[in-house]
Design an enzyme around this catalytic site. Structure first.
Site, PDB file in Angstrom:
ATOM      1  N   MET A  33      -4.146   1.581   2.750  1.00 50.39           N
ATOM      2  CA  MET A  33      -5.321   1.908   3.565  1.00 50.39           C
ATOM      3  C   MET A  33      -6.117   0.625   3.821  1.00 50.39           C
ATOM      4  O   MET A  33      -7.311   0.668   4.128  1.00 50.39           O
ATOM      5  CB  MET A  33      -6.174   2.962   2.870  1.00 50.39           C
ATOM      6  CG  MET A  33      -5.409   4.276   2.709  1.00 50.39           C
ATOM      7  SD  MET A  33      -6.455   5.719   2.570  1.00 50.39           S
ATOM      8  CE  MET A  33      -7.303   5.370   1.066  1.00 50.39           C
ATOM      9  N   GLY A  34      -5.439  -0.527   3.663  1.00 48.39           N
ATOM     10  CA  GLY A  34      -6.101  -1.799   3.936  1.00 48.39           C
ATOM     11  C   GLY A  34      -6.976  -2.256   2.782  1.00 48.39           C
ATOM     12  O   GLY A  34      -6.811  -1.783   1.651  1.00 48.39           O
ATOM     13  N   ALA A  35      -7.891  -3.197   3.072  1.00 48.44           N
ATOM     14  CA  ALA A  35      -8.687  -3.865   2.039  1.00 48.44           C
ATOM     15  C   ALA A  35      -7.740  -4.387   0.960  1.00 48.44           C
ATOM     16  O   ALA A  35      -7.870  -4.089  -0.223  1.00 48.44           O
ATOM     17  CB  ALA A  35      -9.742  -2.927   1.461  1.00 48.44           C
ATOM     18  N   HIS A  40      -1.559  -5.153  -3.756  1.00 58.07           N
ATOM     19  CA  HIS A  40      -0.761  -4.838  -2.560  1.00 58.07           C
ATOM     20  C   HIS A  40       0.251  -5.963  -2.292  1.00 58.07           C
ATOM     21  O   HIS A  40       1.403  -5.702  -1.949  1.00 58.07           O
ATOM     22  CB  HIS A  40      -1.666  -4.695  -1.329  1.00 58.07           C
ATOM     23  CG  HIS A  40      -2.626  -3.551  -1.399  1.00 58.07           C
ATOM     24  ND1 HIS A  40      -3.981  -3.727  -1.536  1.00 58.07           N
ATOM     25  CD2 HIS A  40      -2.422  -2.208  -1.334  1.00 58.07           C
ATOM     26  CE1 HIS A  40      -4.582  -2.552  -1.554  1.00 58.07           C
ATOM     27  NE2 HIS A  40      -3.660  -1.616  -1.442  1.00 58.07           N
ATOM     28  N   SER A 190      -8.178  -2.939  -7.249  1.00 61.45           N
ATOM     29  CA  SER A 190      -8.396  -1.791  -6.377  1.00 61.45           C
ATOM     30  C   SER A 190      -9.228  -2.250  -5.194  1.00 61.45           C
ATOM     31  O   SER A 190     -10.083  -3.141  -5.333  1.00 61.45           O
ATOM     32  CB  SER A 190      -9.156  -0.702  -7.146  1.00 61.45           C
ATOM     33  OG  SER A 190      -9.750   0.205  -6.235  1.00 61.45           O
ATOM     34  N   SER A 191      -8.993  -1.621  -4.050  1.00 62.87           N
ATOM     35  CA  SER A 191      -9.788  -1.961  -2.856  1.00 62.87           C
ATOM     36  C   SER A 191     -11.260  -1.648  -3.097  1.00 62.87           C
ATOM     37  O   SER A 191     -12.134  -2.208  -2.455  1.00 62.87           O
ATOM     38  CB  SER A 191      -9.294  -1.159  -1.660  1.00 62.87           C
ATOM     39  OG  SER A 191      -7.925  -1.387  -1.490  1.00 62.87           O
ATOM     40  N   ARG A 192     -11.510  -0.733  -4.017  1.00 63.35           N
ATOM     41  CA  ARG A 192     -12.900  -0.331  -4.287  1.00 63.35           C
ATOM     42  C   ARG A 192     -13.655  -1.364  -5.123  1.00 63.35           C
ATOM     43  O   ARG A 192     -14.878  -1.333  -5.182  1.00 63.35           O
ATOM     44  CB  ARG A 192     -12.927   1.022  -5.000  1.00 63.35           C
ATOM     45  CG  ARG A 192     -12.522   2.179  -4.107  1.00 63.35           C
ATOM     46  CD  ARG A 192     -12.697   3.501  -4.824  1.00 63.35           C
ATOM     47  NE  ARG A 192     -12.693   4.601  -3.891  1.00 63.35           N
ATOM     48  CZ  ARG A 192     -11.614   5.238  -3.472  1.00 63.35           C
ATOM     49  NH1 ARG A 192     -10.433   4.882  -3.928  1.00 63.35           N
ATOM     50  NH2 ARG A 192     -11.705   6.229  -2.611  1.00 63.35           N
TER      51      ARG A 192
HETATM   52  O1  PAF Z   1      -2.655   4.685  -2.074  1.00 61.03           O
HETATM   53  C1  PAF Z   1      -3.100   4.633  -0.916  1.00 61.03           C
HETATM   54  O2  PAF Z   1      -3.610   3.605  -0.479  1.00 61.03           O
HETATM   55  C2  PAF Z   1      -3.027   5.866  -0.033  1.00 61.03           C
HETATM   56  O3  PAF Z   1      -3.216   7.034  -0.766  1.00 61.03           O
HETATM   57  C3  PAF Z   1      -1.740   5.950   0.810  1.00 61.03           C
HETATM   58  C4  PAF Z   1      -0.503   6.078  -0.062  1.00 61.03           C
HETATM   59  C5  PAF Z   1      -1.622   4.701   1.675  1.00 61.03           C
HETATM   60  C6  PAF Z   1      -1.800   7.169   1.718  1.00 61.03           C
HETATM   61  O4  PAF Z   1      -2.875   7.119   2.594  1.00 61.03           O
END
Ligand code: PAF
Length: 289
Positions: A33-35, A40, A190-192
């Protein structure tokens, strides 16, 4: 110099880029979901070593947010993300619109038999969350048709549910689960995390330390129940509010009462750190280790 990444903004553009690869090349896929952060990047790197082409999607999926303000606050950092993907040698970034992913609306028709898998832990505190996750991952897999799908262990319940979906629907994609990447303090990436205030972030390693303690306590013979209540008490510090700390079977995600030699046991936690919700987990015991 990092190689130039190709950007597909629609399903049609993505299929054009992949047309010559289908049936000939191993396609690796990392849904996000980016960020993006190093966690990642490690998924991308794993795909790059195992596959011929690596695709990363960036799509903030509205159907998996049970809290509208969480969706609004979710960081959106496309140009920084593209730099991270280029450095990790990703070939294609797929950044579709909501309309592209849900041309017929966001109502899900996906039917899965998940038993309690989507009801416990995250399912309890974020009702409907996994319905949205399964819906979007199914749609994305239908679009990308990858050979391998790369997901992080950080979202233990998420990858467990996706593996069940792959098995149930006979999706011809192999799920590869990559280890949790941690900041130097032990805090899971985490993106958060970018939303954590400094004075709170400096104490957010409490999750990791509690998981390490839980592993030690289990080895010393404490029961899951004793460990869970010890952890929940420990999380009650200024600015922090625990939602759960569970010791569960790694396959069924159901609570474990008495630990047996051959058990696969995971501890999973969710804690509010200020107004940021953090999750983390640790495999406490694996039959193969
Ligand atoms: O883990 C995530 O970032 C999301 O839940 C995913 C797997 C991209 C689905 O939107």
């Amino acid at each position: 110099m990092a190689k130039r990444i190709k950007i597909a903004k629609t399903v049609g553009e993505l299929h054009k880029l992949l047309a010559s690869a289908y049936g000939k090349k191993k396609i690796g896929y990392v849904p996000t979901m980016g960020a993006l952060h190093d966690g990642h990047a490690s998924l991308i790197k794993s795909s790059v070593t195992k596959c011929d082409i690596t695709i990363c999607s960036i799509f903030v999926n509205p159907t998996q947010f049970n809290d509208a303000s969480d969706l609004d606050k979710y960081p959106r950092t496309l140009s920084a993300d593209v730099k991270i993907l280029e450095a990790a040698k990703c070939d294609i970034v797929f950044a579709p619109s909501v309309k592209d992913i849900y041309p017929k609306g966001t109502k899900s028709k996906l039917k899965l038999r998940l038993g309690k898998l989507d009801k416990v832990m995250e399912g309890e505190f974020r009702p409907g969350h996994f319905k949205g996750v399964a819906q979007v991952v199914k749609r994305l897999l239908d679009i990308v048709k990858p050979t391998m799908l790369f997901m992080g262990q950080k979202d233990f319940q998420q990858f467990t549910i996706i593996q069940h979906m792959i098995n149930q629907l006979n999706i011809p994609t192999k799920l590869v689960v990559c280890p949790i990447k941690r900041e130097q303090s032990g805090l899971a990436m985490s993106s958060r995390n970018v939303r954590l205030e400094k004075h709170i972030k400096s104490r957010a390693d409490i999750l990791h330390h509690t998981l390490l303690e839980a592993r030690e306590l289990l080895n010393l013979g404490y029961t899951p129940k004793q460990i869970e209540s010890y952890a929940m008490k420990g999380f009650k510090i200024t600015d922090f509010k625990p939602e759960y700390f569970r010791i569960v079977n790694g396959n069924t995600l159901l609570p474990v009462k008495n630990v047996k030699k051959e058990d696969y046991i995971v501890a999973c936690a969710a804690v509010w750190a200020g107004d940021v919700r953090l999750i983390d987990n640790m495999i406490l015991k694996h039959p193969q280790s």
